[in-house]
Motif scaffolding. Structure first.
Motif, PDB file in Angstrom:
ATOM      1  N   UNK A   1      -1.707   9.496  -0.247  1.00 41.39           N
ATOM      2  CA  UNK A   1      -0.142   9.799  -0.340  1.00 41.39           C
ATOM      3  C   UNK A   1       0.872   8.446   1.186  1.00 41.39           C
ATOM      4  N   UNK A   2      -0.681   7.884   1.739  1.00 39.94           N
ATOM      5  CA  UNK A   2      -0.124   6.895   2.758  1.00 39.94           C
ATOM      6  C   UNK A   2      -0.108   5.468   1.659  1.00 39.94           C
ATOM      7  N   UNK A   3      -0.541   5.484   0.379  1.00 37.32           N
ATOM      8  CA  UNK A   3       0.111   4.508  -0.228  1.00 37.32           C
ATOM      9  C   UNK A   3       0.786   4.874  -1.270  1.00 37.32           C
ATOM     10  N   UNK A   4       1.440   6.053  -1.664  1.00 30.98           N
ATOM     11  CA  UNK A   4       2.503   6.221  -2.465  1.00 30.98           C
ATOM     12  C   UNK A   4       2.600   7.213  -1.926  1.00 30.98           C
ATOM     13  N   UNK A   5       3.836   8.166  -1.258  1.00 30.46           N
ATOM     14  CA  UNK A   5       4.191   8.757  -0.312  1.00 30.46           C
ATOM     15  C   UNK A   5       4.755  10.057  -1.270  1.00 30.46           C
ATOM     16  N   UNK A   6       4.731   9.246  -2.915  1.00 31.04           N
ATOM     17  CA  UNK A   6       5.417  10.923  -3.190  1.00 31.04           C
ATOM     18  C   UNK A   6       4.377  10.346  -4.427  1.00 31.04           C
ATOM     19  N   UNK A   7       3.355  10.512  -4.770  1.00 35.51           N
ATOM     20  CA  UNK A   7       2.651  10.364  -5.944  1.00 35.51           C
ATOM     21  C   UNK A   7       2.000  12.427  -6.469  1.00 35.51           C
ATOM     22  N   UNK A   8       2.554  12.799  -6.995  1.00 37.64           N
ATOM     23  CA  UNK A   8       3.152  13.609  -6.895  1.00 37.64           C
ATOM     24  C   UNK A   8       1.579  15.131  -7.262  1.00 37.64           C
ATOM     25  N   UNK A   9       0.561  14.029  -7.782  1.00 35.27           N
ATOM     26  CA  UNK A   9      -0.376  14.818  -7.967  1.00 35.27           C
ATOM     27  C   UNK A   9      -1.377  14.595  -7.006  1.00 35.27           C
ATOM     28  N   UNK A  10      -0.951  14.322  -5.920  1.00 38.33           N
ATOM     29  CA  UNK A  10      -1.843  14.049  -4.723  1.00 38.33           C
ATOM     30  C   UNK A  10      -1.179  15.043  -3.841  1.00 38.33           C
ATOM     31  N   UNK A  11       0.145  15.491  -4.012  1.00 35.17           N
ATOM     32  CA  UNK A  11       1.279  16.354  -3.206  1.00 35.17           C
ATOM     33  C   UNK A  11       0.583  17.337  -3.445  1.00 35.17           C
ATOM     34  N   UNK A  12       0.746  17.582  -4.887  1.00 32.04           N
ATOM     35  CA  UNK A  12       0.594  19.172  -5.107  1.00 32.04           C
ATOM     36  C   UNK A  12      -0.918  19.952  -4.835  1.00 32.04           C
ATOM     37  N   UNK A  13      -2.185  19.136  -5.133  1.00 35.41           N
ATOM     38  CA  UNK A  13      -3.424  19.186  -4.375  1.00 35.41           C
ATOM     39  C   UNK A  13      -3.671  19.589  -3.287  1.00 35.41           C
TER      40      UNK A  13
END
Length: 184
Positions: free
Chosen positions: A102-114
């Motif tokens: 998420x630091x690399x891509x703050x809107x990475x939905x898979x990482x946000x969800x998990x």
């Protein structure tokens, strides 16, 4: 004689062609070592995914870490390490890996969800915020609405819970059976 990838857009669809340097336009430059590292990282990432799918977790872990040696900003390698740690019950490692993605891509939905699922029981407020970010990126994210509804129900925010459950079912009617009876 090396290879270069070229993107072409036709009728709104991007397709990729691989050409040798001799077929590349005359002004095309040879790939740098950084470009080669990224290509190697992408190849290794695919190998790691295959290892993970074949339940070779130790091999996948080594492969993802090699990806990160070549490309420390590879959000997919960090994310997949997080998934494996999450599945193994290593929550601190999973959280750290999701945070790196998420630091690399703050809107990475898979990482946000998990990450939301990871912290849902220990920090429902943070989980709710993460799920709202998932939904902001994809308003039809049915399972995000479902989990947010569960959080709101636990917080005795019944109107908000009902709204989230309604959105979940509208996006995916098969989730109806997972909605608590009092909200159906």
């Amino acid at each position: 004689m090396g290879l270069v990838a070229v993107a072409a857009v036709a009728t709104g669809v991007t397709s990729w062609a691989v050409m040798s340097y001799s077929a590349a336009p005359p002004d095309a430059k040879a790939p740098s070592s950084a470009d080669q590292n990224l290509r190697d990282a992408d190849t290794l990432l695919q190998a790691g995914i295959a290892q993970q799918q074949n339940h070779d977790i130790e091999g996948a872990d080594r492969t993802y870490r090699r990806v990160l040696e070549l490309d420390p900003q590879n959000k997919y390698a960090w994310y997949n390490l997080g998934v494996m740690a999450h599945q193994a019950g290593r929550t601190a490692d999973a959280r750290a890996d999701y945070d790196k993605a998420l630091k690399i891509d703050p809107v990475f939905t898979s990482a946000l969800f998990n990450k939301a699922l990871l912290v849902e029981s220990s920090d429902p407020d943070q989980a709710g915020e993460l799920l709202k970010r998932v939904i902001a990126g994809n308003p039809d994210a049915a399972t995000a609405h479902l989990h947010l509804g569960r959080i709101r129900a636990q917080q005795n925010r019944d109107k908000d819970a009902a709204d989230e459950f309604r959105r979940a079912i509208a996006a995916d009617p098969s989730l109806r059976s997972q909605v608590p009876e009092e909200f159906r």
